[in-house]
Design an enzyme around this catalytic site. Structure first.
Site, mmCIF file in Angstrom:
data_model
loop_
_atom_site.group_PDB
_atom_site.id
_atom_site.type_symbol
_atom_site.label_atom_id
_atom_site.label_comp_id
_atom_site.label_asym_id
_atom_site.label_seq_id
_atom_site.Cartn_x
_atom_site.Cartn_y
_atom_site.Cartn_z
ATOM 1 N N HIS A 274 7.906 -1.359 -59.174
ATOM 2 C CA HIS A 274 9.195 -1.922 -59.559
ATOM 3 C C HIS A 274 9.478 -2.640 -60.954
ATOM 4 O O HIS A 274 10.215 -3.504 -60.894
ATOM 5 C CB HIS A 274 9.928 -2.830 -58.375
ATOM 6 C CG HIS A 274 9.875 -2.102 -57.201
ATOM 7 N ND1 HIS A 274 10.612 -2.464 -56.289
ATOM 8 C CD2 HIS A 274 9.659 -0.647 -56.831
ATOM 9 C CE1 HIS A 274 10.989 -1.721 -55.182
ATOM 10 N NE2 HIS A 274 10.294 -0.573 -55.625
ATOM 11 N N LYS B 88 13.519 -5.109 -58.124
ATOM 12 C CA LYS B 88 13.307 -3.908 -58.299
ATOM 13 C C LYS B 88 13.783 -3.740 -60.032
ATOM 14 O O LYS B 88 14.990 -4.456 -60.142
ATOM 15 C CB LYS B 88 13.808 -2.440 -57.473
ATOM 16 C CG LYS B 88 13.497 -1.281 -57.860
ATOM 17 C CD LYS B 88 13.758 -0.466 -56.798
ATOM 18 C CE LYS B 88 13.518 0.977 -57.297
ATOM 19 N NZ LYS B 88 13.399 1.904 -56.230
ATOM 20 N N TRP C 111 14.759 -5.353 -48.979
ATOM 21 C CA TRP C 111 15.143 -4.710 -50.175
ATOM 22 C C TRP C 111 16.319 -3.918 -50.009
ATOM 23 O O TRP C 111 16.706 -3.058 -49.101
ATOM 24 C CB TRP C 111 14.064 -3.566 -50.539
ATOM 25 C CG TRP C 111 14.298 -2.695 -51.426
ATOM 26 C CD1 TRP C 111 14.089 -3.249 -53.088
ATOM 27 C CD2 TRP C 111 14.678 -1.435 -51.829
ATOM 28 N NE1 TRP C 111 14.634 -2.124 -53.620
ATOM 29 C CE2 TRP C 111 15.049 -0.913 -52.985
ATOM 30 C CE3 TRP C 111 14.719 -0.626 -50.539
ATOM 31 C CZ2 TRP C 111 15.537 0.178 -53.453
ATOM 32 C CZ3 TRP C 111 15.395 0.744 -50.900
ATOM 33 C CH2 TRP C 111 15.544 1.190 -52.293
ATOM 34 N N GLU D 196 12.416 -8.409 -52.320
ATOM 35 C CA GLU D 196 11.677 -7.381 -52.793
ATOM 36 C C GLU D 196 12.708 -7.022 -53.959
ATOM 37 O O GLU D 196 13.743 -6.566 -54.010
ATOM 38 C CB GLU D 196 11.340 -6.195 -52.308
ATOM 39 C CG GLU D 196 10.546 -5.115 -53.066
ATOM 40 C CD GLU D 196 10.294 -3.811 -52.333
ATOM 41 O OE1 GLU D 196 10.595 -3.714 -51.088
ATOM 42 O OE2 GLU D 196 9.258 -3.044 -52.984
ATOM 43 N N HIS E 225 3.896 -5.090 -52.095
ATOM 44 C CA HIS E 225 3.887 -3.572 -51.733
ATOM 45 C C HIS E 225 3.019 -2.900 -52.575
ATOM 46 O O HIS E 225 3.404 -2.782 -53.797
ATOM 47 C CB HIS E 225 5.165 -3.090 -52.047
ATOM 48 C CG HIS E 225 6.068 -3.184 -50.671
ATOM 49 N ND1 HIS E 225 7.468 -2.656 -50.577
ATOM 50 C CD2 HIS E 225 5.887 -3.805 -49.499
ATOM 51 C CE1 HIS E 225 7.871 -2.992 -49.270
ATOM 52 N NE2 HIS E 225 7.003 -3.514 -48.763
ATOM 53 N N ASP F 275 6.077 6.292 -56.252
ATOM 54 C CA ASP F 275 5.078 6.238 -55.052
ATOM 55 C C ASP F 275 4.148 7.174 -54.446
ATOM 56 O O ASP F 275 4.209 7.620 -53.696
ATOM 57 C CB ASP F 275 6.415 6.103 -53.961
ATOM 58 C CG ASP F 275 7.000 4.536 -53.965
ATOM 59 O OD1 ASP F 275 6.216 3.605 -53.935
ATOM 60 O OD2 ASP F 275 8.256 4.661 -54.186
ATOM 61 N N ASP G 95 8.852 4.608 -60.583
ATOM 62 C CA ASP G 95 8.521 4.195 -59.158
ATOM 63 C C ASP G 95 8.291 5.558 -58.308
ATOM 64 O O ASP G 95 8.804 5.525 -57.199
ATOM 65 C CB ASP G 95 9.388 3.474 -58.844
ATOM 66 C CG ASP G 95 9.204 2.728 -57.521
ATOM 67 O OD1 ASP G 95 7.921 2.598 -57.056
ATOM 68 O OD2 ASP G 95 10.275 2.379 -56.650
ATOM 69 N N ASP H 230 2.981 0.821 -49.628
ATOM 70 C CA ASP H 230 4.268 1.266 -49.789
ATOM 71 C C ASP H 230 4.419 2.510 -50.571
ATOM 72 O O ASP H 230 4.590 2.491 -51.828
ATOM 73 C CB ASP H 230 5.556 0.191 -50.141
ATOM 74 C CG ASP H 230 6.842 0.917 -50.179
ATOM 75 O OD1 ASP H 230 6.893 2.044 -49.780
ATOM 76 O OD2 ASP H 230 7.560 0.284 -50.956
ATOM 77 N N ASP I 276 6.469 -5.346 -55.492
ATOM 78 C CA ASP I 276 6.076 -4.262 -55.403
ATOM 79 C C ASP I 276 5.782 -3.441 -56.917
ATOM 80 O O ASP I 276 6.329 -3.482 -57.950
ATOM 81 C CB ASP I 276 7.275 -2.949 -55.006
ATOM 82 C CG ASP I 276 6.817 -1.553 -54.828
ATOM 83 O OD1 ASP I 276 6.008 -1.051 -55.757
ATOM 84 O OD2 ASP I 276 7.649 -1.005 -53.757
HETATM 85 C C1 RNT Z 1 12.233 1.138 -52.717
HETATM 86 C C2 RNT Z 1 11.137 0.001 -52.265
HETATM 87 C C3 RNT Z 1 11.034 -0.348 -50.832
HETATM 88 C C4 RNT Z 1 11.049 1.005 -50.067
HETATM 89 C C5 RNT Z 1 10.727 0.855 -48.631
HETATM 90 C C6 RNT Z 1 10.999 2.131 -47.773
HETATM 91 O O1 RNT Z 1 11.732 1.258 -54.038
HETATM 92 O O2 RNT Z 1 9.807 -0.202 -52.736
HETATM 93 O O3 RNT Z 1 10.177 -1.163 -50.399
HETATM 94 O O4 RNT Z 1 9.764 2.002 -50.692
HETATM 95 O O5 RNT Z 1 11.603 0.149 -48.074
HETATM 96 ZN ZN ZN Z 2 8.561 -1.439 -51.922
#
Ligand code: RNT
Ligand code: ZN
Length: 413
Positions: free
Chosen positions: A258, A224, A181, A222, A282, A292, A290, A322, A255
């Protein structure tokens, strides 16, 4: 009759075999992200977190050394049932005796301690090159940089990580998923959207030209939609990453933080399964962006799990967590989030999937809705408790985590 026996009877009246569900769940591996333990800090630089991702909060007790992070992971693992894998980032390299290697020069010796840690716990390792929090990220760019020095530094990093991933697979005997990523993008309207993507493509081609064993290392990519500070343009967009993965035979990674907020990863899984042998996830929880947040046992997490289970894809989906919350006890954040992925999987395994599919095929939508709603109040909690008991893991973990916080975490300086 025990609560489990009673629940088992109720589920069997829906045609669901709880024993089969429990036995399936215990073999599902969740790749647990190491970076919840230290707010994505890592050990290889003092640079603050960059790349458009952010942790917020200042809860005491963050791990600041490899030993602390390993101890915290152990505490979390002891409270998480089932099979786990350790998901590392390159920035978690461990340097000893004043030695240092930059990201383009990382070698197995810098991860030996992690390998020992994983082997002692019979775990595999997944890996991530770290394309952020580093002085060679110039103007927010890495693999798509127009500066050849910057771009090639990061290509070398990718290559080094591929070799490391192979080393992890060889040492642990378990294949390694290496996820790429990059944070590259622009805050404002770009004049040229093409050139950065062309450079990213070229960089990935160069990394993947490395000789590596494809049966041991699964490279995932990955995508985004945007990050903080890069709101207008993201080089590694969904279309770029899906097309690139398809063209190269690598694995796409989604993810669920994303995408635009009304887009759902649960809806995308079946589409990707039709065109990919393996896919990767993820799992996170985005609140308005995003962000998290810690994964909850919420509707979308359940729906993601349902798509994996009802499409018989448990062995085709690499499931990783994640997220990073620094506002609550970090170990609790780990345990709650990973358990919720497992709960969602168990919930999915306890659905009468074939019956529901048949109702859809027969256009019996009224009955389908009734059954779907009925299942929501089935005695899921009793089956989950039974699973924890069989795995020798306690149900209510708050007290134990609080004790660890008082004995260990708050004493850290
Ligand atoms: C970032 C991505 C990525 C990170 C990690 C730490 O938006 O989700 O995967 O969260 O690599
Ligand atoms: Zn991620």
């Amino acid at each position: 009759m025990s609560r489990y026996e009673e629940a088992k009877r109720i589920y069997s009246s829906f045609g669901v075999d709880t024993e089969k569900a429990l036995n399936t769940l215990k073999d599902v591996t969740i790749s647990v992200h190491c970076w919840q333990g230290d707010d994505v800090g890592g050990f290889d630089s003092k640079e603050s977190l960059s790349g458009g991702i952010q942790t917020t909060g200042n809860y005491p007790g963050k791990a600041t050394t490899p030993e602390e992070l390993m101890a915290d992971l152990d505490k979390a693992f002891s409270l998480i049932p089932g099979k786990k894998k350790l998901n590392l980032h390159a920035s978690y390299a461990i340097f000893e005796n004043g030695e240092f290697a930059d990201r383009n020069e990382l070698k197995p010796q810098h991860f030996k301690k992690w390998v020992d840690f994983a082997k002692e716990r019979n775990m595999g390792i997944d890996f991530n090159p770290t394309y952020f929090s580093h002085s060679m990220v110039k103007d927010g760019l890495t693999l798509s940089s127009p500066d050849e020095e910057v771009r090639s530094f990061w290509v070398e990093h990718g290559k080094a990580c591929l070799k490391l991933s192979e080393y992890f697979a060889n040492e642990t005997g378990i294949p390694c998923v290496m996820n790429i990523w990059i944070p590259d993008g622009y805050k404002d309207i770009p004049a040229d959207r093409f050139a950065p993507r062309a450079r990213f493509k070229k960089s990935l081609d160069e990394i993947l030209a490395t000789d590596y064993d494809k049966s041991k290392v699964y490279v995932t990519l990955e995508s985004k939609v945007f990050g903080i500070g890069v709101e207008s343009y993201t080089v590694g967009s969904a279309e770029f990453c899906l097309s690139y993965s398809a063209s190269k035979g690598i694995t796409p990674l989604m993810d669920n933080g994303h995408y635009h907020p009304t887009e759902l990863v649960s809806d995308k899984i079946s589409a990707l399964l039709l065109f990919n042998e393996k896919i990767a996830l993820h799992i996170t929880r985005g609140v308005r962006w995003d962000s998290d947040h810690v994964i909850l046992f919420d509707d979308e997490t359940k729906e993601i799990a349902k798509e994996i289970v009802s499409n018989n894809a448990l062995d085709r989906v690499f499931i990783a967590t994640d997220y990073f919350d620094a506002s609550i006890n970090r170990i609790s954040a780990w345990v709650t989030g990973v358990r919720n992925v497992q709960k969602a999987l168990l919930n999915a395994l306890l659905l009468p999937a074939d019956k529901m599919k048949a109702l859809q095929e027969n256009s019996s939508f009224t009955e389908l809705m009734c059954l779907q709603e009925e299942m929501k109040t089935a005695p899921f909690g009793d089956i989950w408790s039974e699973y924890l008991a069989r795995e020798n893991v306690i149900n209510d973990y708050f007290k134990e985590i609080k004790e660890y916080e008082e004995k260990v975490l708050v004493k850290r300086v």
